[in-house]
Design a protein around this motif. Sequence first.
Motif, mmCIF file in Angstrom:
data_model
loop_
_atom_site.group_PDB
_atom_site.id
_atom_site.type_symbol
_atom_site.label_atom_id
_atom_site.label_comp_id
_atom_site.label_asym_id
_atom_site.label_seq_id
_atom_site.Cartn_x
_atom_site.Cartn_y
_atom_site.Cartn_z
ATOM 1 N N ASP A 189 0.818 -1.210 0.000
ATOM 2 C CA ASP A 189 0.000 0.000 0.000
ATOM 3 C C ASP A 189 0.853 1.261 0.000
ATOM 4 O O ASP A 189 0.516 2.261 -0.642
ATOM 5 N N VAL A 190 1.956 1.231 0.745
ATOM 6 C CA VAL A 190 2.850 2.389 0.825
ATOM 7 C C VAL A 190 3.469 2.667 -0.542
ATOM 8 O O VAL A 190 3.487 3.810 -1.027
ATOM 9 N N PHE A 191 3.948 1.619 -1.200
ATOM 10 C CA PHE A 191 4.579 1.777 -2.512
ATOM 11 C C PHE A 191 3.564 2.230 -3.567
ATOM 12 O O PHE A 191 3.861 3.073 -4.413
ATOM 13 N N TRP A 192 2.350 1.661 -3.507
ATOM 14 C CA TRP A 192 1.330 1.994 -4.500
ATOM 15 C C TRP A 192 0.887 3.450 -4.364
ATOM 16 O O TRP A 192 0.659 4.140 -5.360
ATOM 17 N N ALA A 193 0.784 3.935 -3.128
ATOM 18 C CA ALA A 193 0.439 5.343 -2.915
ATOM 19 C C ALA A 193 1.525 6.256 -3.476
ATOM 20 O O ALA A 193 1.229 7.294 -4.093
ATOM 21 N N GLN A 194 2.780 5.872 -3.297
ATOM 22 C CA GLN A 194 3.892 6.662 -3.844
ATOM 23 C C GLN A 194 3.877 6.632 -5.368
ATOM 24 O O GLN A 194 4.097 7.656 -6.028
#
Length: 471
Positions: free
Chosen positions: A70-75
């Motif tokens: 989720d963190v990577f996808w938001a970035q």
Amino acid sequence: MLFHRKSHWKNKLMSPHIIFLSQSTLTGSSHLCGTRLCHEIAHAWFGLAIGARDWTEEWLSEGFATHLEDVFWAQAQQLAPHEAQEQQELRAHLRWYRLRDETRNSPEEMQVLRPSKEKTGHVSDSGASVIKHGLNPEKTFMQVHYLKGYFLLRFLARRLGEEAYFSFLRKFVHTFHGQLILSQDFLQMLLEDIPEGKRLELSVENIFQDWLESSGIPKFPRLLEPLGLPRLPCHSNAKPSESLGPSSASVAAYSVDKDLCCKLTKPAVKTTRSSASVAAYSVDKDLCCKLTKPAVKTTRIPVHRQLKSFVTRESRSAGEAFIPQSVVFELQVMKWLQANRRPRKRKRRENEEVFEKLLPDQLILLLECLLEQKTLNARTLQSLQRTYQLHDQDAEVRHRWCELIIKHKYARAYKDVERFLQEDQAMGIYLYGELMVSEDARQQQLARKCFELAKEQMDRASAEVVAEMLF
């Protein structure tokens, strides 16, 4: 990056120099492919650079990759902080549904993330170790180590503070890079690095007991709740305020965020439903999500229209020019539930109801909510299909759509189930079971027909599992 054949039982796979993704991730929007790719990229740190010393603790790979996904996808999407937060809460809710269903439908011993307990990491004199349940074919298709591991890390990050948690995570990766670890290596370093954790009554021992060595879903503190989403008790001995998840009893009781919720809780007076139903969103201080029924029979105005009017009015008074996505989604759920309850004999023009475009995760969650309903009429299913062009969506959306078709025996869309079982074989194993359990002769015939067409392309393990369901 390579895309493997659609019949392969794994949707994704990471190796040191290449990422494998299923062809099923390519259909529909880029959302599914993007999130799967972020998951595999996260394995570069957890799974490859740092691995589990005992493979019964595979949550150390899959739980971390799911949390970081989720963190990577938001970035990757360059989301603003509030947008990223909203998206992550929505995805947490989706994962809750999956974990809840898996713990309901799997043996308890298969739900434990550290099944060997104090013997975890032990090897024999010959250097061999035993992977508990490693030969059980059911384990291949289970996601409990992904999901329960994700919720443990989500709990720790929110309990200790996300800034402190991710700062520690960088330090942890640097310290253990190139090594194999056990759960206690991570937890001990975490609690030593963040002393506040001990004051919050966290310890390696109680995390083992509550999360890693127990079946089912732990008692979730309120700190873990996805904001504005309904809840479902976890353990039978859990108090309502200690659990996370959607209420299967009242999907329509979606609360708005806390600020709006507080404004929706003015005491109801003797009046018509048109003014009272908004106030009927009672706000229990702990839950903030319970809908009380009006005490008397009154004039009825659809609650979603009153809620939309109220939110729009409040947003304008606050100088805002938009309705939050969480509220937009709640309005859509309410409208679909009311449309399904509408009597057939009352003639209404279908174009009177306008449904908003939903993001992929919102659409999946909408279908999950509708799967909770005991009955959906054919008009509602037809309207769903037409509104969202479900046959053209990504594989995650189409899987839920197929579940709705099977549950409600919507024969007009059986071709969508047949297409899914042919084109997305890696994700379709569960649907064979649903078709057979229904005890509907036409659905069972459809399952056997699809298996005969696909079995030569399926890997042996998947074919054996499906054959056991069908024969």
